[in-house]
Write an enzyme that holds these catalytic residues in place. Structure first.
Site, PDB file in Angstrom:
ATOM      1  N   HIS A 187       3.740  -5.042   3.750  1.00 25.06           N
ATOM      2  CA  HIS A 187       3.753  -5.523   5.137  1.00 25.06           C
ATOM      3  C   HIS A 187       3.440  -7.013   5.183  1.00 25.06           C
ATOM      4  O   HIS A 187       2.639  -7.511   4.386  1.00 25.06           O
ATOM      5  CB  HIS A 187       2.684  -4.813   5.973  1.00 25.06           C
ATOM      6  CG  HIS A 187       2.956  -3.361   6.164  1.00 25.06           C
ATOM      7  ND1 HIS A 187       3.884  -2.887   7.054  1.00 25.06           N
ATOM      8  CD2 HIS A 187       2.411  -2.274   5.574  1.00 25.06           C
ATOM      9  CE1 HIS A 187       3.905  -1.564   7.012  1.00 25.06           C
ATOM     10  NE2 HIS A 187       3.021  -1.162   6.114  1.00 25.06           N
ATOM     11  N   HIS A 218       0.842  -1.190   0.000  1.00 24.23           N
ATOM     12  CA  HIS A 218       0.000   0.000   0.000  1.00 24.23           C
ATOM     13  C   HIS A 218       0.879   1.243   0.000  1.00 24.23           C
ATOM     14  O   HIS A 218       2.108   1.158   0.034  1.00 24.23           O
ATOM     15  CB  HIS A 218      -0.962   0.019   1.204  1.00 24.23           C
ATOM     16  CG  HIS A 218      -0.332   0.288   2.530  1.00 24.23           C
ATOM     17  ND1 HIS A 218      -1.054   0.636   3.643  1.00 24.23           N
ATOM     18  CD2 HIS A 218       0.962   0.254   2.938  1.00 24.23           C
ATOM     19  CE1 HIS A 218      -0.238   0.806   4.669  1.00 24.23           C
ATOM     20  NE2 HIS A 218       0.983   0.577   4.267  1.00 24.23           N
ATOM     21  N   CYS A 238       5.641   6.438   4.547  1.00 27.90           N
ATOM     22  CA  CYS A 238       4.459   5.670   4.125  1.00 27.90           C
ATOM     23  C   CYS A 238       3.833   6.218   2.845  1.00 27.90           C
ATOM     24  O   CYS A 238       2.898   5.624   2.310  1.00 27.90           O
ATOM     25  CB  CYS A 238       3.411   5.637   5.238  1.00 27.90           C
ATOM     26  SG  CYS A 238       3.939   4.620   6.627  1.00 27.90           S
ATOM     27  N   HIS A 260      -1.175 -10.505  -1.027  1.00 23.63           N
ATOM     28  CA  HIS A 260      -0.288 -10.230  -2.174  1.00 23.63           C
ATOM     29  C   HIS A 260      -0.939  -9.263  -3.164  1.00 23.63           C
ATOM     30  O   HIS A 260      -0.758  -9.385  -4.378  1.00 23.63           O
ATOM     31  CB  HIS A 260       0.151 -11.517  -2.870  1.00 23.63           C
ATOM     32  CG  HIS A 260       1.178 -12.266  -2.090  1.00 23.63           C
ATOM     33  ND1 HIS A 260       0.855 -13.020  -0.991  1.00 23.63           N
ATOM     34  CD2 HIS A 260       2.516 -12.345  -2.236  1.00 23.63           C
ATOM     35  CE1 HIS A 260       1.961 -13.545  -0.503  1.00 23.63           C
ATOM     36  NE2 HIS A 260       2.983 -13.150  -1.231  1.00 23.63           N
ATOM     37  N   HIS A 320       5.040   0.345  -0.529  1.00 29.34           N
ATOM     38  CA  HIS A 320       5.788  -0.597   0.308  1.00 29.34           C
ATOM     39  C   HIS A 320       4.836  -1.686   0.777  1.00 29.34           C
ATOM     40  O   HIS A 320       3.633  -1.614   0.513  1.00 29.34           O
ATOM     41  CB  HIS A 320       6.417   0.129   1.511  1.00 29.34           C
ATOM     42  CG  HIS A 320       5.394   0.680   2.463  1.00 29.34           C
ATOM     43  ND1 HIS A 320       4.712   1.846   2.218  1.00 29.34           N
ATOM     44  CD2 HIS A 320       4.919   0.203   3.639  1.00 29.34           C
ATOM     45  CE1 HIS A 320       3.877   2.070   3.213  1.00 29.34           C
ATOM     46  NE2 HIS A 320       3.971   1.080   4.091  1.00 29.34           N
ATOM     47  N   GLU A 358       0.227  -4.339  11.581  1.00 31.71           N
ATOM     48  CA  GLU A 358       0.981  -3.982  10.386  1.00 31.71           C
ATOM     49  C   GLU A 358       2.426  -4.448  10.557  1.00 31.71           C
ATOM     50  O   GLU A 358       3.098  -4.829   9.616  1.00 31.71           O
ATOM     51  CB  GLU A 358       0.925  -2.463  10.192  1.00 31.71           C
ATOM     52  CG  GLU A 358       1.125  -2.036   8.769  1.00 31.71           C
ATOM     53  CD  GLU A 358       0.812  -0.570   8.579  1.00 31.71           C
ATOM     54  OE1 GLU A 358      -0.146  -0.275   7.853  1.00 31.71           O
ATOM     55  OE2 GLU A 358       1.527   0.280   9.138  1.00 31.71           O
TER      56      GLU A 358
HETATM   57 ZN   LIG Z   1       2.579   0.668   5.448  1.00 32.30          ZN
END
Ligand SMILES: [Zn+2]
Length: 139
Positions: A29, A14, A23, A68, A27, A123
């Site tokens: 998680h 996201h 952010c 994914h 990137h 996260e």
């Molecule tokens: Zn993030």
């Protein structure tokens, strides 16, 4: 009250629109969702809900929609580029924060009829957000 919680692990990418920090970049998680169900009474087997039933539902939904995948705000300018490149995206009306992803999972679990009261979205191992609502007070 009785409660059970089921943990599901999944991955997502996201970025956050209008974020001043890192952010704002694409990137990903390795996330963990914890779904908490609650009932006043147990079923004939002595359960709030079979762990396998809630686990299967959430895993299936996450696998088809979120795992994914790239979660992006509907106004994110990178959306058209990713779509043109044939990339998968999951478009949200809100910024794809841990809070909003927890809310999204909560609504899907509720729509499926499970007595969900809270969804927490880790996260990272040290940072999580949660969405909670007591369905008994819903009209
Ligand atoms: Zn993030």
């Amino acid at each position: 009250m009785y409660s059970i919680s089921k943990e599901i692990h999944f991955c997502y990418g996201h970025r956050l629109l209008n974020h001043q920090g890192k952010c704002r970049h694409l990137h990903g998680h390795n996330a963990r969702a914890v779904i908490r169900l609650e009932t006043e009474y147990l079923d004939e087997l002595g359960m709030v809900c079979d762990f396998a039933d809630i686990g299967r539902f959430v895993k299936d939904w996450l696998n088809s929609e979120i795992d994914h995948n790239m979660l992006l705000h509907k106004d994110d300018p990178v959306l058209s580029l990713l779509r043109e490149s044939g990339e998968r995206v999951y478009v949200m009306d809100t910024n794809p924060t841990a809070e909003n992803i927890a809310h999204l999972i909560f609504e899907e679990v509720r729509k499926a009829g499970f007595p969900v009261v809270e969804v927490a979205l880790y996260e990272t191992e040290s940072a999580f957000a949660s969405y909670r609502r007591d369905m008994r007070h819903d009209a």
